[in-house]
Design an enzyme around this catalytic site. Structure first.
Site, short mmCIF file in Angstrom:
data_model
loop_
_atom_site.label_atom_id
_atom_site.label_comp_id
_atom_site.label_asym_id
_atom_site.label_seq_id
_atom_site.Cartn_x
_atom_site.Cartn_y
_atom_site.Cartn_z
N TYR A 1 135.48 98.67 45.56
CA TYR A 1 136.84 98.23 45.16
C TYR A 1 137.14 98.62 43.71
O TYR A 1 138.24 99.05 43.38
CB TYR A 1 137.00 96.72 45.35
CG TYR A 1 137.18 96.35 46.81
CD1 TYR A 1 138.41 96.50 47.44
CD2 TYR A 1 136.12 95.88 47.57
CE1 TYR A 1 138.58 96.19 48.78
CE2 TYR A 1 136.27 95.57 48.91
CZ TYR A 1 137.50 95.72 49.51
OH TYR A 1 137.66 95.42 50.83
N ARG B 1 136.25 83.58 57.10
CA ARG B 1 137.71 83.49 57.00
C ARG B 1 138.27 82.33 57.83
O ARG B 1 139.38 82.42 58.36
CB ARG B 1 138.39 84.78 57.47
CG ARG B 1 138.18 85.97 56.58
CD ARG B 1 139.09 85.90 55.35
NE ARG B 1 138.63 86.84 54.35
CZ ARG B 1 139.11 88.07 54.20
NH1 ARG B 1 140.07 88.48 54.96
NH2 ARG B 1 138.62 88.85 53.29
N ARG C 1 145.27 82.64 57.18
CA ARG C 1 146.66 82.72 57.65
C ARG C 1 146.90 82.36 59.10
O ARG C 1 148.03 82.15 59.51
CB ARG C 1 147.20 84.13 57.38
CG ARG C 1 147.51 84.37 55.93
CD ARG C 1 147.57 85.83 55.64
NE ARG C 1 146.26 86.44 55.89
CZ ARG C 1 145.96 87.71 55.64
NH1 ARG C 1 146.89 88.51 55.16
NH2 ARG C 1 144.76 88.17 55.87
N ARG D 1 149.99 77.99 51.02
CA ARG D 1 150.14 79.30 50.38
C ARG D 1 151.59 79.52 49.93
O ARG D 1 151.84 80.00 48.82
CB ARG D 1 149.74 80.39 51.35
CG ARG D 1 149.57 81.75 50.72
CD ARG D 1 149.28 82.75 51.83
NE ARG D 1 148.80 84.02 51.35
CZ ARG D 1 149.55 84.94 50.78
NH1 ARG D 1 150.83 84.71 50.59
NH2 ARG D 1 149.03 86.08 50.40
O1 CP3 Z 1 137.27 81.44 54.66
C1 CP3 Z 1 136.50 82.24 54.05
O2 CP3 Z 1 135.81 83.09 54.62
C2 CP3 Z 1 136.32 82.04 52.55
C3 CP3 Z 1 137.17 82.79 51.72
C4 CP3 Z 1 137.03 84.30 51.64
C5 CP3 Z 1 138.13 85.13 51.45
N1 CP3 Z 1 137.70 86.39 51.22
C6 CP3 Z 1 139.52 84.65 51.40
C7 CP3 Z 1 140.61 85.62 51.61
C8 CP3 Z 1 135.89 85.11 51.65
C9 CP3 Z 1 134.45 84.76 51.91
C10 CP3 Z 1 136.33 86.44 51.36
C11 CP3 Z 1 135.42 87.58 51.22
C12 CP3 Z 1 135.98 88.93 51.05
N2 CP3 Z 1 137.12 89.28 50.38
C13 CP3 Z 1 135.35 90.11 51.49
C14 CP3 Z 1 133.99 90.18 52.18
C15 CP3 Z 1 134.03 89.76 53.62
C16 CP3 Z 1 134.84 90.66 54.49
O3 CP3 Z 1 135.93 90.21 54.92
O4 CP3 Z 1 134.41 91.78 54.76
C17 CP3 Z 1 136.17 91.18 51.14
C18 CP3 Z 1 135.92 92.64 51.44
C19 CP3 Z 1 137.28 90.65 50.41
C20 CP3 Z 1 138.40 91.40 49.77
C21 CP3 Z 1 139.69 91.02 50.34
N3 CP3 Z 1 140.35 89.83 50.11
C22 CP3 Z 1 140.51 91.77 51.23
C23 CP3 Z 1 140.16 93.17 51.75
C24 CP3 Z 1 141.64 91.02 51.51
C25 CP3 Z 1 142.83 91.44 52.31
C26 CP3 Z 1 142.51 91.36 53.76
C27 CP3 Z 1 143.42 90.40 54.43
O5 CP3 Z 1 142.94 89.75 55.37
O6 CP3 Z 1 144.58 90.31 54.03
C28 CP3 Z 1 141.52 89.80 50.83
C29 CP3 Z 1 142.47 88.69 50.88
C30 CP3 Z 1 141.93 87.39 51.38
N4 CP3 Z 1 140.74 86.83 51.00
C31 CP3 Z 1 142.61 86.50 52.25
C32 CP3 Z 1 141.77 85.38 52.39
C33 CP3 Z 1 142.05 84.12 53.17
C34 CP3 Z 1 144.00 86.69 52.79
C35 CP3 Z 1 144.87 86.14 51.73
C36 CP3 Z 1 146.27 85.79 52.13
O7 CP3 Z 1 147.08 86.74 52.15
O8 CP3 Z 1 146.56 84.60 52.33
#
Ligand code: CP3
Length: 345
Positions: A151, A24, A28, A37
């Site tokens: 999911y 990540r 944000r 974004r």
């Molecule tokens: O920078 C990175 O790591 C690459 C991009 C990436 C994202 N999600 C972007 C993202 C990667 C590798 C993921 C993997 C992901 N996504 C996982 C596995 C890793 C982990 O975190 O356990 C899972 C379970 C998801 C599903 C997911 N996507 C969730 C549960 C959420 C909401 C959580 C949150 O932080 O809001 C997302 C959204 C998400 N994926 C964001 C990002 C940058 C936040 C998006 C935003 O609101 O801008």
């Protein structure tokens, strides 16, 4: 053979400093991410636009100079390609408004053709690769079948996993049919990312740590293994199971070149057990980055001391950067990786 530090660490070659990156790392906590974004209108809009996805992938590399860039995308996008509606609600995270309900829905899931269904992923990888500094490794990724099943069946945050476990225990053959379809989709998507230029890939199993060892071995590991088959010999793979302390032997046996560890794992112990076979990634607690930069440095040095310069260490957090993190804390973490490795006391 590439001499990029991340790829050398995955081959367990000795290095002066471990490569460093963060899950990540695009997100944000960065003002430049929030700006893109807001202009794009939402998270999925950014994922679907190769220029925007490439831009935010590169933002942390420009600011901090990590050794790996992980493609900006999400593990849930292949489920959308398989036919599921996916929405990201502000403040609630990802939602499938119509989660899978029984064998009929599972049988209706489509097989994916990543080049046409997820072509924006390949296009984003190509754009990032064109701008990546020489030492930086391009990472692709997928969710592991178990986490994707969570999911797809729960529809939202799979904390309780009631629907998943009910299907698993009542109709194991239907559950395994779903897992097989997910494994094939993941295999295809990982292979496509490597063909598009990803130099290593990560398999994220965020929820499998809730399974005991026997259920992980029966219901999750065989499908992760199947998902990883398409990339054998093509690119090094890193397997991550969050909260998987009790599963490390099983995760190590998936056949990947690297294993990512969360912060609950004792890194010294993990090196003693697996360091002769696997590169080990980790494993600072992401909440430490909510502290002051000097404390981040000190706690990062503790992680480096636990690895003690052994070959195959990739410095990273035990999970993703939290959105409340100050950029200065990420800078301190990355800088600490470049300082002399402290010896084990
Ligand atoms: O920078 C990175 O790591 C690459 C991009 C990436 C994202 N999600 C972007 C993202 C990667 C590798 C993921 C993997 C992901 N996504 C996982 C596995 C890793 C982990 O975190 O356990 C899972 C379970 C998801 C599903 C997911 N996507 C969730 C549960 C959420 C909401 C959580 C949150 O932080 O809001 C997302 C959204 C998400 N994926 C964001 C990002 C940058 C936040 C998006 C935003 O609101 O801008």
């Amino acid at each position: 053979m590439s001499d990029k530090p991340m790829l050398r660490a995955l081959r367990r070659e000795p290095l002066d400093h471990p490569p460093v990156w963060l899950m990540r790392q695009a997100g944000r906590y960065l003002p430049e991410y929030r700006e893109v974004r807001a202009a794009a209108g939402g998270f999925l809009e950014m994922c679907h636009d190769p220029a925007l996805a490439a831009e935010v992938t590169l933002q942390p590399i420009r600011r901090f100079g990590m050794d790996a860039a992980i493609l900006f995308s999400d593990i849930l996008l292949p489920l959308a390609s398989m036919g599921m509606d996916l929405v990201f609600e502000e403040g609630r995270g990802p939602i499938f408004p119509n989660p899978l309900r029984g064998a009929g829905d599972i049988d209706a899931l489509r097989a994916i053709d990543p080049a046409s269904d997820l072509g924006f992923v390949g296009a984003a990888i190509e754009r990032v690769k064109a701008e990546l500094p020489d030492h930086v490794t391009m990472l692709g990724f997928c969710g592991a079948p178990y986490t994707l099943a969570c999911y797809a069946l729960e529809g939202g945050n799979p904390k309780e996993q009631r629907t998943v476990r009910t299907l698993m225990h009542r109709e194991p053959e239907v559950f395994e049919r779903l897992m097989g379809k997910l494994a094939d989709a993941v295999a295809a998507h990982l292979e496509y990312q490597v063909a598009s230029g990803a130099e290593a890939v990560v398999l994220f199993d965020t929820w499998a740590g809730d399974l005991n060892r026997a259920d992980y071995e029966r219901f999750a590991a065989p499908f992760s293994r199947r998902a990883l088959e398409s990339t054998v010999g093509k690119a090094p793979r890193i397997a991550f199971v969050r909260a998987g302390m009790h599963l490390l032997d099983s995760v190590a046996a998936l056949g990947t070149e690297g294993m990512a560890l969360d912060w609950r794992v004792d890194l010294d112990d993990a090196f003693n057990r697996f360091g002769d076979r696997l590169a080990l990634q980790g494993n600072l607690d992401p909440t430490v980055l909510l502290g002051r930069p000097e404390d981040v440095k000190r706690r990062t040095q503790d992680v480096l001391a636990a690895a003690a310069g052994r070959p195959g260490h990739i410095l990273a957090l035990g999970h993703g950067v939290l959105k409340w993190t100050q950029p200065e804390a990420v800078a301190a973490f990355v800088e600490a990786a470049r300082e002399p490795v402290p010896s084990r006391s």
